[in-house]
Motif scaffolding. Structure first.
Motif, PDB file in Angstrom:
ATOM      1  N   GLN A  59     -17.738 -45.229  38.511  1.00 22.46           N
ATOM      2  CA  GLN A  59     -16.807 -44.313  37.848  1.00 22.46           C
ATOM      3  C   GLN A  59     -16.315 -43.202  38.765  1.00 22.46           C
ATOM      4  N   HIS A  61     -16.387 -43.269  42.346  1.00 23.05           N
ATOM      5  CA  HIS A  61     -15.931 -43.650  43.681  1.00 23.05           C
ATOM      6  C   HIS A  61     -14.952 -44.825  43.740  1.00 23.05           C
ATOM      7  N   ALA A  62     -14.767 -45.549  42.658  1.00 26.35           N
ATOM      8  CA  ALA A  62     -13.924 -46.750  42.701  1.00 26.35           C
ATOM      9  C   ALA A  62     -12.498 -46.433  43.129  1.00 26.35           C
ATOM     10  N   ARG A  63     -11.897 -45.410  42.567  1.00 29.49           N
ATOM     11  CA  ARG A  63     -10.497 -45.102  42.900  1.00 29.49           C
ATOM     12  C   ARG A  63     -10.294 -44.801  44.373  1.00 29.49           C
ATOM     13  N   GLU A  64     -11.248 -44.135  44.993  1.00 32.77           N
ATOM     14  CA  GLU A  64     -11.092 -43.792  46.408  1.00 32.77           C
ATOM     15  C   GLU A  64     -11.471 -44.945  47.347  1.00 32.77           C
ATOM     16  N   PHE A  69      -5.558 -51.518  43.554  1.00 33.71           N
ATOM     17  CA  PHE A  69      -5.928 -51.794  42.163  1.00 33.71           C
ATOM     18  C   PHE A  69      -5.157 -52.973  41.577  1.00 33.71           C
TER      19      PHE A  69
END
Length: 81
Positions: A59, A61-64, A69
Motif C-alpha cells: 500500500q 510503496h507500490a505506486r513508486e 500501472f
C-alpha cells in the motif's frame, strides 16, 4: 498474447497465470513480476527481473516502485520451483 487462466482464478476473482505461461513471458516487457516476500527471501532467491515489494509495503510503496500501472502485473509469494 492470451494468458492461461486457471479455474482457481475464478473462485478468487483474480486472474492467475500458470507457471508455464510465466516462463514463456519472463522477457516480455509488458509483464511486471512482483515478489511480495520479505526482502531477505528476495535476496536469497527470486524470479529474474522481479521487483520486490514485501506484502506489508504494498500500500505504501507500490505506486513508486511499479514502473507501469497499465502493464500486466504477476504477483508471487512463494519460491519459484
Amino acid at each position: 498474447m492470451a494468458s492461461e487462466v486457471t479455474a482457481a482464478a475464478y473462485s478468487s476473482g483474480v486472474p492467475e497465470i500458470s507457471r508455464d505461461e510465466l516462463l514463456r513471458r519472463l522477457r516480455d516487457s509488458s509483464l511486471t513480476i512482483v515478489d511480495v516476500l520479505p526482502q531477505a527471501s528476495y535476496v536469497e532467491a527470486h524470479i529474474p527481473g522481479a521487483i520486490n515489494i514485501p506484502l506489508e509495503q504494498i500500500q505504501t510503496h507500490a505506486r513508486e516502485q511499479l514502473p507501469d500501472f497499465a502493464a500486466e502485473i504477476a504477483v508471487y509469494c512463494g519460491k519459484f520451483t
